[in-house]
Scaffold this active site. Sequence first.
Site, PDB file in Angstrom:
ATOM      1  N   GLU A 128      -3.627   0.910  -3.239  1.00  0.00           N
ATOM      2  CA  GLU A 128      -4.540  -0.091  -2.850  1.00  0.00           C
ATOM      3  C   GLU A 128      -3.780  -1.351  -2.186  1.00  0.00           C
ATOM      4  O   GLU A 128      -4.325  -2.161  -1.316  1.00  0.00           O
ATOM      5  CB  GLU A 128      -5.573  -0.349  -4.149  1.00  0.00           C
ATOM      6  CG  GLU A 128      -6.310   0.666  -4.293  1.00  0.00           C
ATOM      7  CD  GLU A 128      -7.486   1.028  -3.355  1.00  0.00           C
ATOM      8  OE1 GLU A 128      -7.173   1.145  -2.340  1.00  0.00           O
ATOM      9  OE2 GLU A 128      -8.706   1.052  -3.896  1.00  0.00           O
ATOM     10  N   THR A 181     -10.844  -3.726   4.576  1.00  0.00           N
ATOM     11  CA  THR A 181     -10.826  -4.440   3.417  1.00  0.00           C
ATOM     12  C   THR A 181      -9.979  -5.644   3.448  1.00  0.00           C
ATOM     13  O   THR A 181     -10.395  -6.868   2.998  1.00  0.00           O
ATOM     14  CB  THR A 181     -10.402  -3.621   2.120  1.00  0.00           C
ATOM     15  OG1 THR A 181     -11.168  -2.236   2.171  1.00  0.00           O
ATOM     16  CG2 THR A 181     -10.407  -4.104   0.750  1.00  0.00           C
TER      17      THR A 181
HETATM   18  N1  HSE Z   1     -13.065  -4.929  -4.790  1.00  0.00           N
HETATM   19  C1  HSE Z   1     -12.544  -4.570  -3.405  1.00  0.00           C
HETATM   20  C2  HSE Z   1     -13.057  -5.477  -2.486  1.00  0.00           C
HETATM   21  C3  HSE Z   1     -13.116  -3.038  -3.367  1.00  0.00           C
HETATM   22  O1  HSE Z   1     -14.472  -5.794  -2.598  1.00  0.00           O
HETATM   23  O2  HSE Z   1     -12.174  -5.942  -1.626  1.00  0.00           O
HETATM   24  C4  HSE Z   1     -12.693  -2.561  -1.797  1.00  0.00           C
HETATM   25  O3  HSE Z   1     -13.338  -1.523  -1.546  1.00  0.00           O
END
Ligand code: HSE
Length: 306
Positions: A128, A181
């Site tokens: 991530e 993201t």
């Molecule tokens: N919590 C993260 C965001 C999840 O909202 O950026 C990304 O899938």
Amino acid sequence: MQEIKIFSPATVANLSCGFDVLGCCLENIGDEMRVIKNSLQKVRITKITGQDLPMEAENNVAGVAVISMLEKLKEKQGFDIEINKRIKVGSGIGSSAASAAGAVYAVNQLLGTPYHAMELIPFAMEGERLASGNPHADNVAPALLGGFSLVRSYDPLEVISLPCPEDLRMVILHPLIEIKTKDSRAIIKQSVSLKKAISQWGNLGAFVSALHTNNYELLGRSLVDEIVEPNRSILIPYFQELRSISMESGALGFGISGSGPSVFSMCRGDEDAIKVKRAIQNFYENKGIEFDLHLSRINPYGIKIL
Ligand code: HSE
């Protein structure tokens, strides 16, 4: 064991009231991966189908997650990773998380399970970090653990598995536009007013309580996000209309899935979920935007061996 084939599921992060700390695991939507021991003492991505993604292990979320795990274990064994990517990149249903979590899960199995699922989370988070610049755990944790996960703390990392009411269903609409993201994190305001914080922690606490008490109405009422959703929702075509249609058709609550563009409607039981799915389909069909639409139970198990 020389090789393993697994299914790595899609996940919904944030669930409105829990930005970066809450997520749940879906059924049937996910990637398939095959991981094979090699004799090269190297991690290689040997095959990717379905999406165009980096083949160098150091630039691939599955690769970096496995490399970080092998480094920690001081393990020299090499692995070849094949990914059949069914979750579209930038969809908001945990595409990078499925690859990273799936890869560390598979390698852990091939090494004779030196780690529990919970202990694999930090390695998957490295994927991530590569994907979004931020090692959030709210997709990788539910992918690895199944059900609902809550990140109580990032430093030190503490993740809690939450119970899952039997009748919950998720309708997921994925408008086929890509939102990275990294980009949708860049538009979030960095400070929060006390008033909004009060509302958010009230809702998050209520959501957790509702999972424990099977209180579906309370679950729905808790799906409120005054902090992130106002900024992100403008990137999602017809977001407000989708909310109205979804709620009028019987959803318990509605929100952005992860960083979008997917949105979720949480429903009680198949009948309501089918009604919501149909209404969303009718509405979106003539909007000129291609889309995928899924109906899923909450997957209580997470990744599974095929
Ligand atoms: N919590 C993260 C965001 C999840 O909202 O950026 C990304 O899938």
